[in-house]
Structures are given as C-alpha cells and as structure tokens.
Design an enzyme around this catalytic site. Sequence first.
Site, PDB file in Angstrom:
ATOM      1  N   ASP A  42      12.489  74.641  24.272  1.00  0.00           N
ATOM      2  CA  ASP A  42      14.129  75.526  24.469  1.00  0.00           C
ATOM      3  C   ASP A  42      15.042  75.209  26.424  1.00  0.00           C
ATOM      4  O   ASP A  42      14.356  76.138  27.132  1.00  0.00           O
ATOM      5  CB  ASP A  42      13.480  76.935  24.321  1.00  0.00           C
ATOM      6  CG  ASP A  42      15.422  77.172  23.683  1.00  0.00           C
ATOM      7  OD1 ASP A  42      16.487  76.807  24.846  1.00  0.00           O
ATOM      8  OD2 ASP A  42      15.265  78.591  22.996  1.00  0.00           O
TER       9      ASP A  42
ATOM     10  N   SER B 285      19.878  75.177  22.623  1.00  0.00           N
ATOM     11  CA  SER B 285      19.259  75.229  21.899  1.00  0.00           C
ATOM     12  C   SER B 285      19.744  75.578  20.380  1.00  0.00           C
ATOM     13  O   SER B 285      19.997  74.292  20.010  1.00  0.00           O
ATOM     14  CB  SER B 285      19.004  77.373  22.109  1.00  0.00           C
ATOM     15  OG  SER B 285      18.376  77.978  21.120  1.00  0.00           O
TER      16      SER B 285
END
EC number: 3.1.1.4
Length: 679
Positions: free
Chosen positions: A531, A383
């Site tokens: 993600d 991320s």
Amino acid sequence: MSDDDDKIYIYSDLFSKNFSDDEKDDSYEREKQVYSGSETQNAENEYSKLRAQNSTILNNYFDNDNIKNVENLKSNDPDQIDLILFPVNKNYYMNLFDGQLIENIHSIKLRKAGFYAIYVENNNNSKWDGIYFGLSRMQVELDYKLITKKNKDGGEYEKRNTSSYDNTESVQNTVGSEKEETENKNEETSNYNSNLNNEINKICKYNLDQTDILLDDSNSERRRNSKFKIKNTNYYDNLMLQNKYTNSILYDDDDDKNNTETYTCTFKTEDQIRVPSQKKKYIYLYNKYDNATLDLNVHTYMSLGMSILCKYSLLYCGKYNHIPRDPYTPFKKPVSILSLDGGGILTISTLLVLNRLEAELRKEIGSDDIKLIDCFDMVCGTSAGGLISLALLREIDLQDVSNMWPSTIKKVFEGNRNIISGIFFEGYDVNNVKDVFLERMGNKFMSSYKKFYCFVTATDVKHKPYKLFLIRNYTHKYNSINAESYDGINKVPLWLAAWATASAPTYLKGPSAEDIKKLGINIKPEIHLVDGALKASNPALIALEECARLNNKNLSTFIKEDLDTLVSIGTGQVPTKLTQSGASSKSASTFEILINSTHLLTRANDTHREVLQRLADRENTYFRFNVPHIGDIEIDSQDVRDFDLISKATQDYLFDEKFYEIKRLAHKLANNYIRSKYL
C-alpha cells in the site's frame, strides 16, 4: 468368467498386442515398430520405452474410445499448421481452445505491436491428482515462442516442434532454399528502408537549414531561432531514429534508453508455464513489431495419456505509448491536477465529491456529455484513491464507478481481519481479490492509456529503507531539480497496479518479485510492493513534484509559471500508527512490514499544510475537500450504518461548508475547458 478375464497380462505382453488402424497410420507408431525387435535389456527395450511415452494403453484402459481430440491436433509439418490472424476487426480477445486437451499446436500472426496476454485455465477434476500419490499433479503445460522479423532476419528462427519427420533430409533442403530466398528478400527490403530513411533525413535537414535562412533577418529573430533549433534538433534526433525492421521512423522501441528511469521492465520471448488442476494463469509478453508470429504448443503434463479439460485464450492488452510524446512540451496549457487520498471504504466520500463537482461542471457548460476528468491533465491516487484513479484512467463513468464501489471495497477488505490474523494468515483470499481487480480494471497496460497523465502510489518494501514507488502511464526524460526523483514503472497491467496500491498490510499481501515474475514480467531491480499509504496517504505534493519534473523545472518555478489548479480530495482519515530503519534476499512478511513502518506513515493533513504553504501566494488555485467527522470509521467497515453516515456527512459538508467553493471550482474548470476546446 471368460478366458480373456482369466488371462494375466505382463509388461511385455501389453506391448506385443496388435496395432489399431489408427496406430498403423501413425508415423510415430511406425517408428516404434522399427525398435520392436531390438534386444531386451532389463525386461525393457527401445520399443516399449517409446510406446510408454505415448501412453495409448492407458487411454484404452480408462475409456473404450480414444479420448484424444484428433480434430485439434496440428500436423508436425510447419506448412500444414494453420496461421491464425489476431487481432482482427478490433476483436482483442480470442478463445483458442475449450475442451478435452491432449496436444494442440498453434501459429498465430500478431498483427499489432503491443502487449499480449496468454490465459490458461485448467478445469481438470482434482481427484485425478492423487494418481501419483500426491507426488505430482496433472497439469496443462504451455510452451510459447514469440518470433519477430528481427529473429527471422538474424537466422535465429526455429520451429518449436522437435518431432522427427519421415523425410528429414528433403525437408532440410527445402527449408534451406526457402531460407536463402527469404534472406535475399530481407536484404533488399533492408537496403530499401535504409535508403528511404536517409532520403527523409536529408529532406528534414534541408528544411531546418531553410528555416535558419528565413529567420536570419534580425538579432531577436535569430535568438529565437537559436533556442528553437537547439530544442527541436534534440527532439527530432530522438524521434527520427531509424528502425531497420519497419518502414516507419519513430521513437526507438527500447524506451529505457530515452529516459532517466532506474527501473527496467522486460518480457520473455519464450517460456513454459504449467497450470495445476482448478487453477488459472496469465502470462504477459511484449511484441515490438507488427506481424510477428507467436507459436504455441499446449499439451498435458504428467497425465498418463489422459486428456485434461481446459481452455486457453489470447488477449491484446494495448499499444505501448511514449508518454509524453514530446518530452520538451509535456503540457500544452497550464496544468490542472486531481489528487485522491487513500482511505478504504471512506472513499465513498471521495466519489460523492467528484459526482457533485461533475454535476456543477455540466450545469456551467450546459452539456451532460462533459466528463469531469476532461478538465484535468494529471490524476493520481493512493490505495483506494488509487483504485478510483485507475478506473478514471480506464474511462469508466463516475456514476458507474460509484455504483460498483461498495461491492468492490467490500471484496478487497472482506473478512474480519485484525493485526494478529493479518500477520499469521497473510495472503488470505489473495487470489479472489486478484480476480476482483482483473474484473474491474482489466488487462490493458498503464502505458496504453494516454488521455491524461496518471500514477498510483505504492511502497517498495524489498529494499530498506522502504521507499515510495510510483506506477505510472508515462516516463521521465529528466531528473528532478532540487528534489527527489521518485522511482517507478509503466509497463504493468492496470489490475496489477490496483493490487499494488491497495495492498494494505494485514489485509492483502502485495505483489512480490516472485509474483510479478510468474506473470512473465521481469523488473530490475526487484521490487515488493504494498500500500502506498505507508509513504504518501495524500499524494498531492508528489503530483506537484512529478509535474515539475516533467517540465524540467524546480517545484517553485513550476508552481509560479505552469500550475493552474490543484484539487485534492481527502477522506477525513487519520492513518493508524503501525509500528523503519540494503536489500532483502526474500520478500518481506507482513510482520516485518509492520515492525519497520513506525515512522513511515505520513499524515494526509501534514501534506495538506505543506501544499498550502507552497501555494499561499496563488489565489484560486488550491482546492482541498476533506469531510470531517468520518475519520474514526474503520476503513474496512461493512456496516451499512457507517455507509449512511459517510454519505450524510459528505452531503452536509458539500451543501453547507463547501457550497460556494464547489461552484467557484466548477466555474473555473468550465472556463478552462471551453478555452482549451474552442479558443
């Protein structure tokens, strides 16, 4: 009112008007005159059809002057088309056109092998889009075709331009004779290259045989020689593959044949793209050979003959590097790893830790030119931690990353989003966020960077159960031993990797299979990435397993024999529980991802405990920095007070609890750096 104003023009009258001087000299107009006397059927003859196609009357209707940009029109004769060289003198960006477009034709010689991007921007005023009552839009259409030496030798090469020539027969005869001459030259060159490669292989084989004789004096030397020979013969055979289209002897460009990856990434050699008003598009292609030719035909589409304001460019996006270059010795020294957790705005803490560590490292070595990243063999992240990893891979200074970080994170998590708005308005401002990634990360491909190994994590939600997916700058020759072999790809631009790793559900829609195909990149099997924190918010253990796989060892053996340092930086973040269980025929929605992700999230601290247990017997090897008391701050917070709280908590943590550990780590990294550089 004049007589001309009183006159009512009917369809046939419009096409009986006299030609302008320009039209008399136009071969296309002369061809239409041939049909002008043909029989009329249903109030329309062949002549009127052809003239309608050119739409010159609408040009004269909307503007007294002919609005075609004549200077930018290329001749239909291939010999008259200017050959543009690109890139030249390390200039990896070329603006091909910026202005009023009717039709342009370009032939570009791509001097370097590697990845390229064609960028098209339609700046047309959208008010003209209503001319078809909303049924269609005025667009810029671009046709491209990549022509390599392979295409030419195979006789498959054809010019894209399909317009008729006045002397078709003579042109065909000329092209035919030139083609025969070219084929003869190519055959001679191919034979010469083949003979040269055979001679080089004979010389190399002779050298290996001589090595056997020299090392045949003792049993121990013979055993060592046997191991060396087995290892390097395989490596040599893979490396010294004959390439009939180039004079060099290198790895086969089809790298998928030399690794164990299950996902393939290919690029089209020809295609067509259309760009609506006030939109822009990138299309990527991969050129395997030096001095290939790229043909472009750019023109208006459904514009009724009007010109369109646009610009288009060509970018060089880096060379494809075979990483590791020697798959049998991927690391030349004991391995040092840097792992960065995800955490949105909390990664401000990560950057403060990295900057403090770099300052101590420079103090130890006595030079301000040393970069922290020079001390690591692998860097990975999830991320927002993945974004930092990509910035470091791009060789952006830590201080510059820190300066741009708050504004970057703010744009990625811009807006007051919650789970309801995230579900029903997924993809909100996704184009704006993509522009941020393009600006910060650029168009160069992952595999064009080879300073260190790097990967960022993503989660593939195209298939169920959802699984971890790695976007790397390297490939694997081996499968993992007694562990999972993680899927991944390396032929993607940095900005796309950034989009994938940072696409937190409810905040940003991740790149789907359709999104990736629109970029000219065809990945099989298809993927839809979001993600990586859904599967690995702390990628430290993944990094250890990746390094073990590169070394063709199981994890325990790698840790015992090859691991030197593992630095893991957390964000104090405890992931919020969302709400997993084939392949989906369509892209997963935000709602589906949330519903199927209850047990997917792995806590960073759980990974930390597992790594700690595996490295319990290794003193001065594992360093974990995870600032307390900031885990409750929202990852998308825009409150300046939260920024100050993160900064203060991190500074206190580094100068109190972790003061001596920072110095100990800096001292170790400095010694490793000096040994690798000067000893």
